[in-house]
Scaffold this active site. Sequence first.
Site, PDB file in Angstrom:
ATOM      1  N   CYS A 113       0.809  -1.462   0.246  1.00  0.00           N
ATOM      2  CA  CYS A 113      -0.141   0.024  -0.003  1.00  0.00           C
ATOM      3  C   CYS A 113       0.861   1.100  -0.152  1.00  0.00           C
ATOM      4  O   CYS A 113       0.270   2.552  -0.132  1.00  0.00           O
ATOM      5  CB  CYS A 113      -0.945  -0.082   0.969  1.00  0.00           C
ATOM      6  N   HIS A 254      -3.132   7.240   3.327  1.00  0.00           N
ATOM      7  CA  HIS A 254      -3.508   5.787   2.627  1.00  0.00           C
ATOM      8  C   HIS A 254      -5.024   5.647   3.276  1.00  0.00           C
ATOM      9  O   HIS A 254      -5.446   5.575   4.519  1.00  0.00           O
ATOM     10  CB  HIS A 254      -2.794   4.800   2.973  1.00  0.00           C
ATOM     11  N   ASN A 284     -10.278   0.059   0.065  1.00  0.00           N
ATOM     12  CA  ASN A 284      -8.966   0.164   0.448  1.00  0.00           C
ATOM     13  C   ASN A 284      -8.403  -0.252  -0.940  1.00  0.00           C
ATOM     14  O   ASN A 284      -8.274  -1.454  -1.484  1.00  0.00           O
ATOM     15  CB  ASN A 284      -8.411  -0.828   1.418  1.00  0.00           C
TER      16      ASN A 284
HETATM   17  O1  UT7 Z   1      -3.832  -1.369   3.590  1.00  0.00           O
HETATM   18  C1  UT7 Z   1      -2.699  -1.670   4.467  1.00  0.00           C
HETATM   19  C2  UT7 Z   1      -2.908  -1.812   5.720  1.00  0.00           C
HETATM   20  N1  UT7 Z   1      -3.997  -2.367   6.197  1.00  0.00           N
HETATM   21  C3  UT7 Z   1      -4.714  -1.716   7.428  1.00  0.00           C
HETATM   22  O2  UT7 Z   1      -4.197  -0.586   7.694  1.00  0.00           O
HETATM   23  C4  UT7 Z   1      -5.908  -2.489   7.705  1.00  0.00           C
HETATM   24  C5  UT7 Z   1      -5.856  -2.511   9.408  1.00  0.00           C
HETATM   25  N2  UT7 Z   1      -7.009  -3.117  10.136  1.00  0.00           N
HETATM   26  C6  UT7 Z   1      -8.287  -2.995  10.012  1.00  0.00           C
HETATM   27  O3  UT7 Z   1      -8.458  -1.911   9.443  1.00  0.00           O
HETATM   28  C7  UT7 Z   1      -9.202  -3.525  11.023  1.00  0.00           C
HETATM   29  O4  UT7 Z   1      -8.394  -4.292  11.806  1.00  0.00           O
HETATM   30  C8  UT7 Z   1     -10.114  -4.395  10.130  1.00  0.00           C
HETATM   31  C9  UT7 Z   1     -11.263  -3.381   9.665  1.00  0.00           C
HETATM   32  C10 UT7 Z   1      -9.607  -4.961   9.342  1.00  0.00           C
HETATM   33  C11 UT7 Z   1     -10.942  -5.244  11.231  1.00  0.00           C
HETATM   34  O5  UT7 Z   1     -11.471  -4.212  12.279  1.00  0.00           O
HETATM   35  P1  UT7 Z   1     -11.274  -4.817  13.874  1.00  0.00           P
HETATM   36  O6  UT7 Z   1     -12.071  -3.905  14.549  1.00  0.00           O
HETATM   37  O7  UT7 Z   1      -9.857  -4.915  13.871  1.00  0.00           O
HETATM   38  O8  UT7 Z   1     -11.977  -6.185  13.997  1.00  0.00           O
HETATM   39  P2  UT7 Z   1     -11.209  -7.574  14.340  1.00  0.00           P
HETATM   40  O9  UT7 Z   1     -10.303  -8.206  13.240  1.00  0.00           O
HETATM   41  O10 UT7 Z   1     -10.649  -7.451  15.558  1.00  0.00           O
HETATM   42  O11 UT7 Z   1     -12.660  -8.470  14.450  1.00  0.00           O
HETATM   43  C12 UT7 Z   1     -13.460  -8.242  15.378  1.00  0.00           C
HETATM   44  C13 UT7 Z   1     -14.743  -9.325  15.112  1.00  0.00           C
HETATM   45  C14 UT7 Z   1     -14.317 -10.760  15.094  1.00  0.00           C
HETATM   46  O12 UT7 Z   1     -15.432 -11.234  15.754  1.00  0.00           O
HETATM   47  P3  UT7 Z   1     -15.206 -11.819  17.179  1.00  0.00           P
HETATM   48  O13 UT7 Z   1     -14.012 -12.779  17.300  1.00  0.00           O
HETATM   49  O14 UT7 Z   1     -15.165 -10.680  18.119  1.00  0.00           O
HETATM   50  O15 UT7 Z   1     -16.465 -12.734  17.555  1.00  0.00           O
HETATM   51  C15 UT7 Z   1     -14.307 -10.969  13.744  1.00  0.00           C
HETATM   52  O16 UT7 Z   1     -14.677 -12.263  13.352  1.00  0.00           O
HETATM   53  O17 UT7 Z   1     -15.483  -8.834  13.803  1.00  0.00           O
HETATM   54  C16 UT7 Z   1     -15.357 -10.070  13.169  1.00  0.00           C
HETATM   55  N3  UT7 Z   1     -15.472  -9.660  11.541  1.00  0.00           N
HETATM   56  C17 UT7 Z   1     -16.539  -9.493  10.861  1.00  0.00           C
HETATM   57  N4  UT7 Z   1     -17.886  -9.328  11.360  1.00  0.00           N
HETATM   58  C18 UT7 Z   1     -18.589  -9.197  10.284  1.00  0.00           C
HETATM   59  C19 UT7 Z   1     -14.178  -9.727  10.946  1.00  0.00           C
HETATM   60  N5  UT7 Z   1     -14.563  -9.512   9.655  1.00  0.00           N
HETATM   61  C20 UT7 Z   1     -15.936  -9.387   9.658  1.00  0.00           C
HETATM   62  C21 UT7 Z   1     -16.834  -8.843   8.678  1.00  0.00           C
HETATM   63  N6  UT7 Z   1     -18.227  -8.583   8.930  1.00  0.00           N
HETATM   64  N7  UT7 Z   1     -16.483  -8.684   7.365  1.00  0.00           N
END
Ligand code: UT7
Length: 327
Positions: A113, A254, A284
């Site tokens: 990215c 970004h 993204n």
């Molecule tokens: O571009 C290069 C760099 N990339 C980034 O900078 C991305 C950085 N990371 C992020 O933007 C965020 O971490 C994400 C958007 C990818 C995820 O958000 P989060 O608030 O960190 O969520 P998480 O991964 O901690 O997941 C929280 C919950 C989980 O469920 P449990 O374990 O709490 O029951 C996931 O399984 O959300 C669940 N989950 C979803 N639920 C519905 C993960 N993806 C989804 C989804 N829909 N698509």
Amino acid sequence: MNRSVIIGTGSAVPKKVVTNEDLESIVDTSDEWIRTRTGIKQRYIAEDGETTSSLATVASLRALEMAGVSPEEVDMIVVGTTSPDMIMPNTGALIQKHLGATKAFGFDVYAACSGFVYALAVADKFVKEKPGSKILAVGAEILSSITDWQDRNTCVLFGDAAGVVLLGGSQESDRGILSTHLRSDGRLWELLHIPGGGCVYPPSAEMAEKRDYCIRMQGNEVFKHAVRSLAGVAREAMEENQLKPDDIDLFIPHQANMRIMKKVAESLEIPIDRVYVNIDRYGNTSSASIPVALDEANRSGRLKRGDLVLLDAFGGGFTWGAVMIRW
Ligand code: UT7
């Protein structure tokens, strides 16, 4: 002192729009989760032969048209991408062919990215060395080709797009690219990577079946590093130019996550109305996100001559970097 100046910008996206509601029928997700956790409402996804080089060619033509420069005048094409049309030839060479940029040479830089910011930094050095040069710095991705459409952790995040800037030399000391700042830390590669397709794990039926040619990300860990690194390198760019957050007219981070952008802006004390945000419409788009935003800001009249613009990127590798520009 010779500086490189952005004399044209362009961008392009595929025709097809995929909304959050569309994704609800593919994986276990919801529009509400995607909007509140990321800020994304829709993204563009390639079909019908749309490729990284074809989108980048359209975006390049728009940048050239803006500047009144013909493809034959282009000296170099440098492309940030992680989703090239093919491993070989490089995307820059393909764009050169599509444009008919007969005297140019093309190559790719590979920094996920951060790819566009890396490409822009390389282009800046070439223009400084040869002030008459015309260089296309490109960020282009068809991320949909390396997205695991069964993995809800990643497939809701990404989109396809291309953005381009055309750089030329200028003797005006008060404008152009003021400084570039590039960083990486390979120790953290596993948090955001594509396991298959390289020499460590070459293409095979097993690799394809496991979809190991796709992006794997430990999102919440990447999130923390992204906030810290984006804020750190942006601060470094301001310090090197003896600028304060208040001096920045437009901050273009970004577009990975609205919550990341807000946290970085808060940490830098840049008011949110000076942060360019378009993640809601594109998702993204990796290395395309910053040049697409820059092109939108430019074409919508949001940038005035003399404005200070700060670009700030973070991606797999990890890689990150910032560019300070006087418009
Ligand atoms: O571009 C290069 C760099 N990339 C980034 O900078 C991305 C950085 N990371 C992020 O933007 C965020 O971490 C994400 C958007 C990818 C995820 O958000 P989060 O608030 O960190 O969520 P998480 O991964 O901690 O997941 C929280 C919950 C989980 O469920 P449990 O374990 O709490 O029951 C996931 O399984 O959300 C669940 N989950 C979803 N639920 C519905 C993960 N993806 C989804 C989804 N829909 N698509």
